[in-house]
Enzyme design. Structure first.
Site, PDB file in Angstrom:
ATOM      1  N   ASP A  32     -28.443  90.276  43.658  1.00  0.00           N
ATOM      2  CA  ASP A  32     -28.068  90.728  45.022  1.00  0.00           C
ATOM      3  C   ASP A  32     -28.323  92.482  44.749  1.00  0.00           C
ATOM      4  O   ASP A  32     -28.297  93.183  45.919  1.00  0.00           O
ATOM      5  CB  ASP A  32     -26.636  90.774  45.437  1.00  0.00           C
ATOM      6  CG  ASP A  32     -25.661  90.912  44.422  1.00  0.00           C
ATOM      7  OD1 ASP A  32     -25.916  91.837  43.398  1.00  0.00           O
ATOM      8  OD2 ASP A  32     -24.538  90.393  44.588  1.00  0.00           O
ATOM      9  N   ASP A 142     -22.864  82.370  37.362  1.00  0.00           N
ATOM     10  CA  ASP A 142     -24.025  82.694  38.522  1.00  0.00           C
ATOM     11  C   ASP A 142     -25.135  83.737  37.645  1.00  0.00           C
ATOM     12  O   ASP A 142     -24.727  84.881  37.573  1.00  0.00           O
ATOM     13  CB  ASP A 142     -23.261  83.443  39.453  1.00  0.00           C
ATOM     14  CG  ASP A 142     -23.990  83.598  40.865  1.00  0.00           C
ATOM     15  OD1 ASP A 142     -24.938  82.538  41.046  1.00  0.00           O
ATOM     16  OD2 ASP A 142     -23.620  84.281  41.924  1.00  0.00           O
TER      17      ASP A 142
END
Length: 229
Positions: A32, A142
């Site tokens: 991100d 993640d």
């Protein structure tokens, strides 16, 4: 960065020697471009020395007063560093970084060894350092992978001019190795890792994991060292 097979075996064996039992979990992917949660001293796990490094827009050192690019849009901004891409050691072993756990102070800077038990990477080993937390369960990882999906927040448009929803799916990212060509050249190797090393999407693949002491190959990049176990 590459390492010999012998060195990889030595690392793996030294890690296995401190295994205290494994837990089942799953892997997902993210990229991100936000400043990692573990970039805040207040979020570090007990005994950790850091915080995790963040970077400027051009992957240099950020200004001392830089704000997280996912929560600010002007002034000096802090981003995730391009160096948080996976590192291939050999065909069955990689290093990397990941988000892990819903509470930063419980996981920030700790390292974990896992072996995939499903998917194309079944049997392959990875050691990751937790540099992010929040919105992630205590059994999931993640993995920081360029093109892995921006998820809930997106600083990649600000840093790299990515599409508003990131490259590929918002959650999960690109869906093929060929789509890695959409990314900036300095991120493409980490994108290819998923397809050429892991052998596929990685998302929802099962793993068996345990906490381990962090190798210098990770702490030298992140700048954060957790308490020894």
């Amino acid at each position: 960065m590459t390492f010999s097979l012998f060195a990889a075996i030595v690392v793996a064996l030294s890690v296995v020697s401190i295994v205290n039992g494994a837990t089942a979990g799953t892997t997902t992917t993210t990229w991100d471009c936000c400043e990692p949660a573990c970039g805040y001293t207040s979020n570090l796990s007990s005994g950790a020395k850091g915080p995790v490094k963040s970077c400027s827009k051009s992957n240099g050192k950020p200004a001392s007063d830089a704000q997280n690019a996912c929560f600010a849009s002007s002034g000096d901004l802090a981003y995730s560093c391009s160096s948080y891409q996976p590192i291939i050691v050999n065909s069955t072993f990689s290093y990397g970084f990941a988000g892990h756990g819903n509470t930063a102070t419980a996981t920030c800077c700790k390292c974990y060894q896992f072996t995939w038990t499903s998917g194309a990477a079944k049997g392959k080993l990875m050691i990751v350092q937790a540099i992010n937390a929040g919105g992630i369960t205590d059994v999931d990882f993640d993995i920081y992978t360029p093109g892995g999906g921006v998820g809930d927040f997106n600083a990649c448009t600000s840093q790299y001019g990515a599409p508003s929803g990131g490259w590929g799916r918002q959650y999960g990212g690109v869906t093929s190795d060929s789509q890695c060509s959409q990314l900036p050249s300095n991120l493409q190797a980490g994108c290819h890792w998923r397809w050429k090393w892991a052998g596929g999407d990685v998302n929802t693949w099962k793993v068996s994991f345990t906490q381990v002491n962090c190798p210098s190959q990770l702490t030298s990049i992140s700048g954060c060292t957790p308490a020894k176990i």
